[in-house]
Design an enzyme around this catalytic site. Structure first.
Site, PDB file in Angstrom:
ATOM      1  N   PHE A  88      17.307 -41.060 -45.351  1.00 15.97           N
ATOM      2  CA  PHE A  88      17.816 -39.700 -45.502  1.00 15.97           C
ATOM      3  C   PHE A  88      19.273 -39.830 -45.932  1.00 15.97           C
ATOM      4  O   PHE A  88      20.112 -40.297 -45.166  1.00 15.97           O
ATOM      5  CB  PHE A  88      17.696 -38.937 -44.172  1.00 15.97           C
TER       6      PHE A  88
ATOM      7  N   TRP B 269      14.907 -42.331 -41.848  1.00 15.28           N
ATOM      8  CA  TRP B 269      13.982 -41.234 -42.120  1.00 15.28           C
ATOM      9  C   TRP B 269      12.865 -41.310 -41.086  1.00 15.28           C
ATOM     10  O   TRP B 269      12.114 -42.280 -41.041  1.00 15.28           O
ATOM     11  CB  TRP B 269      13.419 -41.340 -43.532  1.00 15.28           C
TER      12      TRP B 269
ATOM     13  N   GLY C  83       8.260 -36.666 -37.732  1.00 14.39           N
ATOM     14  CA  GLY C  83       8.260 -35.882 -36.501  1.00 14.39           C
ATOM     15  C   GLY C  83       8.061 -34.418 -36.803  1.00 14.39           C
ATOM     16  O   GLY C  83       7.521 -34.051 -37.847  1.00 14.39           O
TER      17      GLY C  83
ATOM     18  N   ASP D  11      24.386 -23.335 -32.080  1.00 13.36           N
ATOM     19  CA  ASP D  11      23.228 -22.747 -32.764  1.00 13.36           C
ATOM     20  C   ASP D  11      21.963 -23.413 -32.237  1.00 13.36           C
ATOM     21  O   ASP D  11      21.248 -24.114 -32.954  1.00 13.36           O
ATOM     22  CB  ASP D  11      23.337 -22.917 -34.279  1.00 13.36           C
TER      23      ASP D  11
END
Length: 243
Positions: free
Chosen positions: A10, A48, A51, A136
């Site tokens: 990623f 990476w 999930g 958040d």
């Protein structure tokens, strides 16, 4: 996503140095390397992982409580945030920000009552020990590895140094039934005292006003109505605390 054979990475460009600390603390997937490009950009590569995001029902789990406690107790996270120039956020600052945003908007009875509660109780809801908060805590930001054991919290763009009650309030109000708040807090390692209760409700109301304003700015009427209903319930709940 970059791949070579069966290996996948990623890749991010110009991510915050905060990412390295999050990785070292096991809060995000492992950071493998960082490279500066000829044009000045910095690339980072993370593992990476396969999930899924957590479901709303899974947010009340002990695993989530333990991860939040780990985040809120992390001195390395706090130290890095301070190095990046972040300053602790107080209830007065949050109130002033919301009051400023409220100017020029239609002031309903629920909004007026909420802003009055925040103003009248900002000093009482202030908590001196500030730690890193995600701010958040949406279930879509929680990733569970396919082993069903590795849990990560991602999307740290809105992270602040604040009262941990900011995160706890968001999680409890959205994902835990009110009668179960005390039990969930015990999983986190905290007792439901009157002072904590006030801090939680203060941040629940502040959070709800904040998100309602966001949806107003994006003209999402259905969401605005839902948050307005939330404020009505929270205002009644808050009034009961002050009796």
């Amino acid at each position: 996503m970059a791949s070579s054979g069966e290996s996948k990475l990623f890749i991010k460009r110009n991510s915050s140095p905060f990412l390295a600390v999050l990785s070292a603390e096991g809060i995000v997937p492992k950071l493998l390397w960082t490279r500066r490009m000829d044009n000045g950009d910095v690339l980072t590569a993370q593992t990476w992982l396969k999930g899924r995001v957590l479901t709303p029902n899974e947010m009340a789990s002990e695993q989530v409580a333990e991860m939040l406690k780990k985040i809120h107790s992390s001195e390395p996270l706090l130290t890095m945030m301070k190095r990046l120039g972040k300053k602790p956020v107080t209830t007065t600052q949050l109130l002033n920000r919301l009051s400023s945003q409220a100017r020029g908007r239609t002031e309903t009875r629920a909004l007026r009552q909420s802003l009055n509660f925040l103003k009248d109780n900002a000093e009482r809801a202030e908590y001196p020990k500030k730690m890193v908060c995600h701010s958040d805590i949406n279930h879509n930001n929680w990733l569970l590895g396919e082993d069903e054991k590795s849990l990560y919290l991602v999307d740290w763009d809105q992270a602040v140094i604040a009262d941990p009650a900011m995160d706890l309030a968001m999680l409890l109000y959205w994902y835990v039934e009110e009668e179960d708040w005390e039990d969930w807090l015990s999983l986190y390692g905290m007792k439901r005292t009157k002072s904590l209760q006030l801090r939680l409700v203060w941040h629940m109301i502040a959070m709800t006003v904040r998100f309602m304003f966001w949806h107003q700015e994006h003209a999402e009427m259905k969401k605005i109505i839902l948050f307005e209903k939330d404020l009505l319930w929270l205002n009644d709940y808050a009034a009961g605390l002050l009796v």
